[in-house]
Motif scaffolding. Structure first.
Motif, short mmCIF file in Angstrom:
data_model
loop_
_atom_site.label_atom_id
_atom_site.label_comp_id
_atom_site.label_asym_id
_atom_site.label_seq_id
_atom_site.Cartn_x
_atom_site.Cartn_y
_atom_site.Cartn_z
N VAL A 162 -3.92 -2.13 -5.04
CA VAL A 162 -2.62 -1.82 -5.99
C VAL A 162 -1.80 -2.90 -6.04
O VAL A 162 -1.74 -3.71 -5.51
N ASP A 163 -1.32 -2.87 -7.30
CA ASP A 163 -0.37 -3.79 -7.82
C ASP A 163 0.84 -3.91 -6.58
O ASP A 163 1.26 -2.59 -5.97
N ARG A 164 1.41 -5.06 -6.24
CA ARG A 164 2.45 -5.26 -5.27
C ARG A 164 1.98 -4.63 -3.95
O ARG A 164 3.01 -4.59 -3.00
N LYS A 165 0.75 -4.79 -3.44
CA LYS A 165 0.35 -4.44 -2.19
C LYS A 165 1.00 -5.09 -0.99
O LYS A 165 1.37 -4.73 -0.08
N LYS A 192 -6.81 4.03 -12.81
CA LYS A 192 -7.22 3.61 -14.17
C LYS A 192 -7.27 4.55 -15.18
O LYS A 192 -7.22 4.57 -16.44
N TYR A 238 3.70 2.83 -5.74
CA TYR A 238 4.62 2.05 -4.81
C TYR A 238 5.63 2.93 -4.29
O TYR A 238 5.50 2.65 -3.03
N TYR A 244 -3.95 5.41 -16.09
CA TYR A 244 -3.54 4.60 -16.99
C TYR A 244 -3.80 4.90 -18.51
O TYR A 244 -2.95 4.81 -19.37
N ASP A 258 2.02 3.04 -11.79
CA ASP A 258 2.09 2.10 -10.54
C ASP A 258 3.09 2.17 -9.57
O ASP A 258 3.46 2.27 -8.52
N LYS A 283 1.36 3.12 -17.81
CA LYS A 283 1.01 2.34 -16.32
C LYS A 283 2.02 2.14 -15.47
O LYS A 283 1.77 2.21 -14.37
N LYS A 284 3.34 1.54 -16.15
CA LYS A 284 4.37 1.12 -15.06
C LYS A 284 4.70 2.65 -14.64
O LYS A 284 4.99 2.43 -13.10
#
Length: 660
Positions: free
Chosen positions: A530-533, A476, A492, A479, A488, A484-485
């Motif tokens: 995290v996103d897409r874990k 964060k 990933y 971010y 992330d 942010k993308k």
């Protein structure tokens, strides 16, 4: 009464038999006509058809199966009856012996497609047809296309029938390069090139206009001398020579028209460049010992080009970059230039000594054999010039940056330059080690600075590192400072780049699996939030199973991921998963699953010019699974020319996992 009943029964049986006979008569099948070869040619010419010959031998099980199982399929029979005069020839008869030369070294039993004037258009065999009914349609369509091409073309390459001395004289007089078709009489691809490519108008016009064309039998007369001089070991081999008979470029094997013309265009460009005085990097000849001595005497660095004959980027660099005037002038003035084939002669030992692992590799070496700088891969003229300038600089060479780093210099600018040089040298392991060592040595907040974020983004690839843990736990904060993308995506990709480290291979090719380490990795992903874990876990599991060669579980996890959405229905991902199974697996169940992935990839592929590749892979997998009827249905969804076009348009770089 019994007599009446018996009479009625007889009538019913007769009617049933007549009905069955009538049904059999109505069943469509290929109509093989009782004609001689010569009669078939006349009939085909009169009816404007092609010829299909079943060259069989007695007691051939697959031949008999093809007659009953393949040639009775309505769609196949309709196609053949419409476009071909079909005949069968027993190769064990006198007629078969007379026909044998028409096989052009094909082994019988065979199926051969001919034009009405007796030129081969294609061939296959009963085993292929029985195994995959779709092949009967596919090969027929190819033959029809090839036959129509022949009808629409009237010119061919004109080969000179003069001595080699006269060829050289004519080449010099007209200032044209020489094209040599080095062939043998027993080489089937040579015959196919003569028949299918040299006779096309666009090919003939291009070669007749731009080259002195020569055809030489590599086993007779002057062809033997050419074979020895250019070390020809495969046929056909195509040589493009300058007016002095020296090699400009070469290629070999059966080649489709467009690619064959492209070879000619590249040879013309190289010929023009070679003729231009002083143009191109001048590579020195001699042993490595001679080159080192020359370097010391002239006080110049050596520019070492480590290449292979099959390396596409190597050829691109030689054609497009080394011939540039600016590059040529700079390298000829500042370096002793030398190139070695890494698979021949001294190149084999030099490859080991300098640890060349990718092609092309360019190394800048001093007169004592010490490596000063290195780059790997093809690049633009501008970038290649910069690499050469870096090699001559005092503070930008890889050797200098390495020495500074190992002496304890941890300035961000130097570390960044060192990492960049390692990346260009394709030393991925050292890139990872240096990035982790540097970043893990910083205090947490220091990682938030722009310079260090760039190092994280471009070079960090170990999800077990302390600095990566800080990134994940404090994402964060990142971010707030950066996109942010980007943050992330970095998280990933770093997770996915780490999964390979839990599987290693012994010299005997057995697998070592760090199960505890991998499970700990999965738990850390899950715990991270995290996103897409879920997607990271799905892909990591599939990739890990592939590395361990556990193909049944691999297929199960892919199906599971596709069902719950954790594996994307991406055309390329699906194609690679399916192609991997085709290469390594024999189980009909797993092959059928992979066929489904290939079809799904074709269904979601947005570019319709590519879809034939997917459905062809689907058909191949179904054939391997023993489902020939389903394979034929898949093969019927595209035309041969659509597959040919798809294969030539930006071929996909498929994931290759070899059986070990």
């Amino acid at each position: 009464m019994n007599k009446i009943m018996n009479g009625k029964l007889v009538i019913v049986l007769i009617l049933c038999l007549a009905y069955a006979v009538n049904l059999e008569a109505q069943k469509t099948k290929i109509k093989f006509q009782k004609l001689t070869w010569e009669e078939a040619m006349k009939k085909a010419e009169k009816e404007k058809k092609f010829i299909f010959v079943d060259a069989y031998r007695p007691s051939c099980e697959s031949c008999d199966k093809a007659i009953t199982e393949v040639f009775t399929v309505d769609s196949i029979a309709t196609l053949y009856n419409k476009h071909f005069v079909s005949i069968r020839i027993n190769m064990h008869t006198e007629a078969g012996k007379a026909f044998a030369p028409k096989l052009q070294m094909l082994m019988y039993p065979a199926y051969i497609f001919f034009s009405a004037d007796g030129e081969q258009l294609g061939s296959s065999n009963s085993h292929n047809f029985v195994q995959d009914h779709g092949q009967a349609m596919y090969q027929a369509h190819l033959a029809i296309t090839q036959g129509n091409n022949r009808l629409n073309n009237s010119r061919s390459i004109l080969f000179e029938e003069i001595s080699w001395e006269a060829v050289l004289a004519k080449s010099k007089k007209e200032n044209k390069p020489i094209f040599i078709d080095a062939y043998t009489t027993w080489c089937r691809p040579c015959i196919q090139m003569d028949r299918n490519v040299f006779t096309l108008d666009n090919v003939a016009d291009f070669y007749n206009e731009n080259f002195i064309n020569v055809k030489l039998n590599a086993e007779k007369g002057e062809g033997i001398d050419i074979r020895k001089k250019f070390e020809i070991k495969a046929y056909p081999t195509y040589l493009y020579l300058d007016t002095n008979g020296e090699l400009v470029s070469r290629t070999s094997g059966y080649t489709e028209a467009k690619e064959f013309i492209d070879y000619g265009k590249n040879a013309l460009k190289a010929f023009t460049n070679k003729n231009a005085e002083g143009k191109g990097i001048q590579f020195q000849q001699g042993t490595w010992k001679d080159i080192l001595k020359k370097s010391r005497v002239e006080n110049k660095l050596i520019f070492f080009d480590g290449y292979t004959t099959w390396c596409g980027p190597c050829k691109t660099m030689a054609k497009d970059v080394f011939t540039n005037d600016t590059i040529a002038d700079f390298f000829n003035e500042n370096f002793i230039n030398v190139k070695f084939d890494m698979e021949k002669g001294e190149g084999i030992d030099l490859k080991k000594h300098y640890k060349v692992a990718a092609y092309p590799t360019y190394i800048y070496i001093d007169g004592n054999g010490n490596e000063i700088h290195r780059t790997v891969g093809s690049t633009s003229v501008e970038q290649f010039a910069k690499y050469g300038e870096d090699a001559l600089s005092e503070d930008r060479t890889l050797s200098y940056l390495k020495k500074q780093y190992e002496s304890g210099n941890r300035e961000a600018a130097l570390v960044t330059a060192y990492l960049s040089a390692l990346k260009v040298a394709y030393n991925r392991k050292e890139v990872s080690n240096v990035a982790v060592e540097f970043l893990d040595g910083l205090k947490g907040k220091q990682l938030l600075t722009e310079g260090n974020w760039l190092i994280i983004k471009d070079y960090l690839s170990d999800a077990e590192s302390k600095s990566f843990a800080y990134l994940v736990n404090n994402r964060k904060k990142f971010y707030q400072l950066y996109d942010k993308k980007e943050v992330d995506d970095k998280i990933y990709n770093t997770y996915l780049n780490t999964v390979h480290k839990y599987v290693t291979y012994n010299d005997d090719k057995t697998v070592n699996f760090d199960e505890d380490g991998f499970n700990k990795y999965l738990k850390s992903v899950n715990k991270s939030g995290v996103d897409r874990k879920e997607r990271i876990i799905a892909y990591s599991t599939v990739n890990n199973l592939a590395s361990r060669r556990e193909w049944a579980r691999y297929a199960e996890e892919i199906d599971k991921g596709l069902a719950n959405g954790n594996i994307e229905k991406s055309p390329l991902i699906l194609y690679n998963y399916a192609l991997t199974i085709k290469r390594v697996e024999e189980s009909p169940e797993i092959l059928s699953k992979a066929a489904h992935w290939a079809k799904l990839g074709g269904d979601v592929e947005p570019n319709k010019d590519y879809v034939a590749r997917y459905y062809n892979l689907q058909a191949d997998l179904l054939v391997k699974a023993g489902k020939t009827d389903e394979a034929a249905a898949a093969r019927s969804t595209f035309k041969p020319e659509e597959l040919e076009k798809a294969n030539k348009m930006n071929p996909m770089k498929a994931l290759i996992i070899k059986k070990k």
